[in-house]
Structures are given as structure tokens and as C-alpha cells.
Design an enzyme around this catalytic site. Structure first.
Site, PDB file in Angstrom:
ATOM      1  N   HIS A  57     -11.670 -29.639 -13.969  1.00  7.61           N
ATOM      2  CA  HIS A  57     -12.002 -28.261 -14.316  1.00  7.61           C
ATOM      3  C   HIS A  57     -12.146 -28.108 -15.832  1.00  7.61           C
ATOM      4  O   HIS A  57     -11.769 -28.988 -16.611  1.00  7.61           O
ATOM      5  CB  HIS A  57     -10.914 -27.324 -13.820  1.00  7.61           C
ATOM      6  CG  HIS A  57      -9.552 -27.673 -14.357  1.00  7.61           C
ATOM      7  ND1 HIS A  57      -9.158 -27.394 -15.649  1.00  7.61           N
ATOM      8  CD2 HIS A  57      -8.511 -28.319 -13.770  1.00  7.61           C
ATOM      9  CE1 HIS A  57      -7.933 -27.833 -15.846  1.00  7.61           C
ATOM     10  NE2 HIS A  57      -7.515 -28.398 -14.728  1.00  7.61           N
ATOM     11  N   ASP A 332      -7.209 -33.313 -13.956  1.00  8.02           N
ATOM     12  CA  ASP A 332      -6.979 -34.520 -14.737  1.00  8.02           C
ATOM     13  C   ASP A 332      -6.132 -35.513 -13.943  1.00  8.02           C
ATOM     14  O   ASP A 332      -6.337 -36.722 -14.023  1.00  8.02           O
ATOM     15  CB  ASP A 332      -6.301 -34.198 -16.075  1.00  8.02           C
ATOM     16  CG  ASP A 332      -5.128 -33.248 -15.950  1.00  8.02           C
ATOM     17  OD1 ASP A 332      -4.748 -32.882 -14.830  1.00  8.02           O
ATOM     18  OD2 ASP A 332      -4.583 -32.859 -17.012  1.00  8.02           O
TER      19      ASP A 332
END
Length: 420
Positions: A57, A332
Site C-alpha cells: 500500500h 511490507d
């Protein structure tokens, strides 16, 4: 769940990560003897068949803030959507039904940051970052290769996201950039309930992963070198001893501020490199990089899904035969274990909007399939592959130790074992 989130430290974007100091990213220039021309009209032997993109994101508000230090003001104006990122979309479950409950998002919204916004929310800058990623993909797959149509259609593009607002909105912004807001139909963004999510390491849904990792979270901050640095930065920042603040939390707040041009404690500047290094060191300890089962339990089903998508495309067994692009909006802590499993982790935290792109090609004369992987736009040589364009069987073998089908995943997750 909330109690376990505290045990794990940070979830969502900072839930877990994996690593090995022996693995490093290899940015390579493709060997001309093993690489088709970038010009789709140059008569090269390969035909692009399928593209899959796993991406982080965009920039967001911090998940938590550093206590006892100068607070940044996370005001609602930082979250205004740019008009060019708007599309007509709907969020559903994997079968097209109503959106499942989102307990992780609900947990974020129990707290309010200074300035009035919630933790973990995609910002205007983050929306622009994903729009920019979409335009980069458009340049390649729409404009240069004419691989995708210039407007969105669900028969051609599959969009999957974790059930968290920032990843859903990131998917929306990428689609807006990729197709310049042109769509023939409403964009379905598919997600699933938290217990069955495979787009991040799922402690709540996998008892074995929780058993293997939870105590190592607490232990990671007590390792001698990390503990010494942590004590020093606590003193430098004036953080009281009773606060449980580790390098991952500090990094999360620090990077969020830097990215948005918000002020940070002056004392933090000299610690920046140490914070980055120690945050990754903590992840290495938690996930025992020498133990492949941690990678299996974290991203094994996702890797297996990527392989299944390629096999179905080659065999013509896909339920959507015209599908050319799979998009997976994640975190991540999705990218890091994927990079580890691929053997290309560069020991740097994936930035906002980072992407792993996996292309499937087929030799037009022999029909032999090849896989090409890129990370943030750079082609990668996967260890175990004979070239950047890797024969599919070599690629499968290269990640075989980490790939895990869903049935085996659930069987392992439902078991427990003593910590070695």
C-alpha cells in the site's frame, strides 16, 4: 485478537518480516541471449501470457506514535483523495458476496492520532504513489506492449486486497492510474475474512505460526546489541522506561513523518540508520531465517497461488480464460517474506508502493514457459535460475522449499510443536 496484536507488537503493515543476511537483491541487466526485446514488434521468441503484481500500500499515518516525544499533527486534510484516483468499485468477499467483517481495521479505529485521524490510514500522498505505480504499469502493459486493454474489465483483471482500508484504497488508486479511470464495468475488489487471509503472515489464523513466533517478538528487544541501542535511543528521545517501545515502532512513526514532511524529534536524526538496521535485525530474530517453515507458514499459500495461476493459464483451465493480470494489494510484511523466499531481499524495508511483478512468458516456437521477476521496476536474477528469464520448472524448484498448497498449510497451522 486485540490481545494478540499487542503480543505481536505491530500488525498490518508491521506485523512481521523475514530475512537472511546471506541473501541479497541482485539487480541485473538481462543477458541478451536469454531475453526478448522490449519492442513487441521485434520478432522475439517469447510471448507474454500473464502478469501478477504483489504490491505494498501507499504512504499512511503511523500505526502507533512514539510516546513522550513531540507529536506530529495527523490532520484529516492529509487524507483527501485526489480526484484522478476515483473509480467506481465495490468490495466483496471472494465469492462476490458482502464484504466480510474487518477486525483489524476496527482495532485501528479504537484510537485517534494527534490531529484527528486514525492510525494506519492511506494518505493523499499514498494514493498518489499507487496511482503512479498504476501509470508505470500502464506504460509497459498498455502503451508499450499492448498486452492489456486501455480500460478496465474484470474478465481481464483480477483485483485482490487484504480487508484493510489502506490496501483497498491502494488497489483503487492503482487501477485508476493503470486505466486512467476508464472502466467498462464496476471494479470488484475481492477480500476475505481475517482468519483465512493468506496475503500476510496470519498469526490469528495459523496457530503454529503464532506458536513459533510470538515469544521471539518479546525476546528480540532483549538481545544484547539491540537492547543496548534501544536503551540509548530511549535516553536520547526521553522515552520513559515503562513504555514498551521497540525499533519497529520507532521506525514506523519516523518514516511516516519523513514521508509527509512532518517534524520529527531532532535527536532522532542521528539515529536514523540505526533504527532501520535494528528494525530489520529484530525481524531476522523473530523469523529465524534459516528455518524455511517460517516462510512457508507466512507466504507459502500466496506463492503457491501465483504458481497455480500460471499453470492454469498455460493449461487453459482458468475459469476466466481472458484474464491477463492479477493484482494483490498487501503489505511490507507480505513483500519481505516473498523477497526472502525468492532469494532477492536487499535487507532494506520495502518502501510504500513497492511491487514484486511476476511475468509468465512462453516461447512461441517450443511453447516452453519462462518466468521473469522484477522488484520496484528492476529485473531480478532468482538464485537457482539460469537467467533473468527463468524456465518455469527452474522457478518452481527455486521456491519449492517455501511454496505451500492451502490444504497442507491448514494442516500445519492446526498443529502445534515445541519451540526448538
Amino acid at each position: 485478537m486485540r490481545g494478540f496484536l499487542r503480543t505481536a507488537g505491530l500488525f498490518g503493515s508491521v506485523s512481521v518480516a523475514f530475512g537472511s543476511v546471506l541473501w541479497s537483491q541482485k539487480k541485473t541487466q538481462p543477458d541478451a541471449s536469454n531475453t526478448p526485446s522490449a519492442d513487441p514488434n521485434a520478432g522475439h521468441p517469447y510471448e507474454l501470457k500473464l502478469v501478477q503484481v504483489v504490491f505494498r500500500h501507499g504512504a499512511r499515518t503511523p500505526l502507533k506514535t512514539i510516546p513522550d516525544v513531540m507529536e506530529a499533527q495527523w490532520v484529516p486534510a492529509l487524507l483527501d483523495p485526489p480526484p484522478h484516483t476515483h473509480i467506481n468499485y465495490v468490495v466483496t468477499d471472494l465469492q462476490g458476496g458482502p464484504r466480510p467483517p474487518a477486525p483489524i481495521e476496527e482495532n485501528y479505529r479504537k484510537n485517534i492520532l494527534s490531529g484527528g485521524t486514525f492510525p494506519g490510514q492511506l494518505t493523499t500522498l499514498g494514493m498518489q504513489q499507487l496511482y503512479d505505480l498504476g501509470t508505470r504499469l500502464r506504460k509497459i502493459y498498455v502503451e508499450e506492449l499492448s498486452f492489456l486493454n486501455s480500460s478496465f474489465t474484470p474478465a481481464e483483471v483480477y483485483v485482490r486486497s487484504t480487508n484493510i482500508v489502506r490496501t483497498v484504497e491502494s488497489a483503487r488508486c492503482l487501477i485508476a492510474g493503470l486505466f486512467q479511470q476508464k472502466q467498462k464495468e464496476i471494479v470488484p475488489i475481492l477480500t476475505t475474512q481475517a482468519e483465512s487471509e493468506i496475503l500476510y503472515p496470519n498469526y490469528h489464523g495459523c496457530k503454529l505460526l503464532k506458536a513459533r513466533c510470538s515469544h521471539r517478538w518479546a525476546e528480540s528487544s532483549t538481545l544484547p546489541e539491540i537492547a543496548a541501542d534501544l536503551q540509548s535511543i530511549h535516553s536520547a528521545l526521553g522515552i520513559a522506561d515503562h513504555h514498551r517501545v521497540d525499533f519497529i515502532l520507532i521506525r514506523d512513526d519516523m518514516v511516516a513523518r519523513e514521508t509527509h514532511g512532518l517534524p520529527s524529534p531532532p535527536a532522532l536524526e542521528s539515529w536514523r540508520d540505526t533504527v532501520e538496521r535494528r528494525a530489520v535485525d529484530m525481524m531476522f530474530h523473530v523469523f529465524q531465517p534459516s528455518n524455511r517453515q517460517n516462510l512457508q507458514l507466512s507466504v507459502g499459500p500466496l506463492l503457491h497461488t501465483l504458481l497455480d495461476n500460471m499453470d492454469e493459464k498455460l493449461q487453459g483451465t482458468s475459469s476466466e480464460p481472458n484474464r491477463k493480470l492479477f493484482l494483490y494489494s498487501a503489505h511490507d510484511t507480505t513483500l519481505i517474506p516473498c523477497l526472502m523466499a525468492l532469494g532477492i531481499f536487499d535487507k532494506k524495508w520495502p518502501p510504500y508502493g513497492a511491487d514484486i511483478t511476476v511475468e509468465l512468458h512462453q516461447n512461441q516456437q517450443t511453447n516452453e514457459p519462462f518466468v521473469k521477476v522484477s522488484y520496484i521496476g528492476e529485473d531480478q536474477l532468482i538464485p537457482g535460475c539460469s537467467g533473468v528469464y527463468c524456465p518455469l520448472q527452474e522457478f518452481k524448484q527455486a521456491i519449492a522449499a517455501c511454496s505451500l498448497n492451502v490444504e497442507r498449510y491448514h494442516s500445519l497451522c492446526d498443529s502445534t510443536e515445541p519451540e526448538p
